[in-house]
Design an enzyme around this catalytic site. Structure first.
Site, PDB file in Angstrom:
ATOM      1  N   LEU A   7       6.266  -3.046   3.263  1.00 14.57           N
ATOM      2  CA  LEU A   7       5.873  -2.404   2.234  1.00 14.57           C
ATOM      3  C   LEU A   7       5.161  -1.043   2.429  1.00 14.57           C
ATOM      4  O   LEU A   7       4.467  -1.127   3.415  1.00 14.57           O
ATOM      5  CB  LEU A   7       4.765  -3.455   1.357  1.00 14.57           C
ATOM      6  CG  LEU A   7       5.542  -4.571   0.577  1.00 14.57           C
ATOM      7  CD1 LEU A   7       4.353  -5.402   0.142  1.00 14.57           C
ATOM      8  CD2 LEU A   7       6.302  -4.169  -0.594  1.00 14.57           C
ATOM      9  N   ASP A   8       5.416  -0.022   1.764  1.00 15.97           N
ATOM     10  CA  ASP A   8       4.766   1.274   2.287  1.00 15.97           C
ATOM     11  C   ASP A   8       3.196   1.105   1.943  1.00 15.97           C
ATOM     12  O   ASP A   8       2.662   0.257   1.081  1.00 15.97           O
ATOM     13  CB  ASP A   8       5.638   2.540   1.723  1.00 15.97           C
ATOM     14  CG  ASP A   8       5.658   2.284  -0.089  1.00 15.97           C
ATOM     15  OD1 ASP A   8       4.441   2.038  -0.681  1.00 15.97           O
ATOM     16  OD2 ASP A   8       6.683   2.612  -0.502  1.00 15.97           O
ATOM     17  N   LYS A   9       2.614   2.248   2.292  1.00 13.19           N
ATOM     18  CA  LYS A   9       1.116   2.130   2.197  1.00 13.19           C
ATOM     19  C   LYS A   9       0.688   2.143   0.897  1.00 13.19           C
ATOM     20  O   LYS A   9      -0.241   1.390   0.420  1.00 13.19           O
ATOM     21  CB  LYS A   9       0.630   3.349   2.860  1.00 13.19           C
ATOM     22  CG  LYS A   9      -0.783   3.684   2.904  1.00 13.19           C
ATOM     23  CD  LYS A   9      -1.189   5.023   3.514  1.00 13.19           C
ATOM     24  CE  LYS A   9      -2.992   4.975   3.413  1.00 13.19           C
ATOM     25  NZ  LYS A   9      -3.138   6.286   4.117  1.00 13.19           N
TER      26      LYS A   9
END
Length: 258
Positions: A101-103
């Site tokens: 999952l991206d930041k």
């Protein structure tokens, strides 16, 4: 019993088989003090090291459901990241995520030391479902939602997203179920239809639900959940075997999730 080196490293929870091949190509792996060769086979009695650290094949497979908070980068080491998974997830066994999952996103990560399971979960051709709650910056139109359902052409990647399931939950909120994991896929899809994602939370990966976990919390999967997960990943295999031993090295690998 001899095992291919990349498979052995995956069983140790270091990384996927494909990434193990890259480590071997970079000469980061040694076997009995000598630089490892692509395709070689090893046994548990061999001294196998990655960047000097000896590998021990774990006897017990561990699978966690973890709620990744916003602001955490999905990597163990990143000199530019303010906060990484290693900083926030303390567990006695080395674990790797299956589908990042991206930041800016939050929600469910599957963490495990079973590299074969990671490979199987990340193979885009298997069309495993991942479910998200998505909030955008303005009211959604049925026209825009239908475009996303049908598939959006992403010029920068020269590909069209697969058809997906979308249910409207409010004027600017929707539930999306995807079967692929293109890098920042949901954000790209929304951008192409004139929207900006303001909140993105993954609530389900295959049969595993985020449920009542709170940000930063984790739980071990139940025996029933693990059995079903292995059966979904390896439908023709005996779910009592380890995932790595059942994995066929074919099909597309999806490197990133949304």
């Amino acid at each position: 019993m001899e095992t291919r080196l990349n498979k052995y490293l995956a069983q140790c929870g270091v990384c996927s088989r494909r990434d193990a091949d890259k480590l071997i190509e970079r000469q980061a792996v040694t076997v009995n003090g000598k630089t490892a060769l692509p395709g070689m086979k090893v046994t548990e009695t061999d001294d196998i090291r990655v960047n000097g650290r000896r590998m021990e094949s774990p006897e017990k497979k561990v699978i966690l459901a973890y709620y990744k908070p916003v602001g955490v980068t999905c990597t163990a080491r990143d000199e530019h990241a303010d906060m990484t998974l290693r900083d926030v997830l303390q567990y006695p066994v080395r674990l790797t995520y299956a589908g990042r999952l991206d930041k800016e996103s939050e929600g469910l990560l599957i963490m495990t030391n079973d590299g074969g399971l990671i490979d199987a979960m990340m193979r885009g051709a298997n069309r495993h479902e991942k479910e998200y709650l998505v909030k955008v910056n303005k009211n959604l139109t049925e026209t825009a939602v239908q475009k996303m359902r049908d598939g959006i052409y992403l010029k920068e990647l020269d590909l069209t997203t697969r058809p997906c399931k979308i249910t409207l939950l409010g004027n600017n909120t929707m539930r999306m179920i995807l079967t692929q994991g293109i890098n920042r896929q949901i954000r790209r899809m929304c951008d192409k239809t004139g929207y900006r994602v303001v909140k993105l939370k993954r609530t389900r990966v295959m049969n595993i639900e985020l449920a009542d976990l709170k940000p930063g919390e984790y739980r071990e999967l139940t025996e029933a959940e693990q059995k079903e997960l292995y059966a979904l990943c390896f439908p023709k295999a005996d779910s009592g075997k380890t995932a790595a031993s059942n994995l066929a090295e074919t099909e597309e690998i999806v490197i990133h999730a949304e």
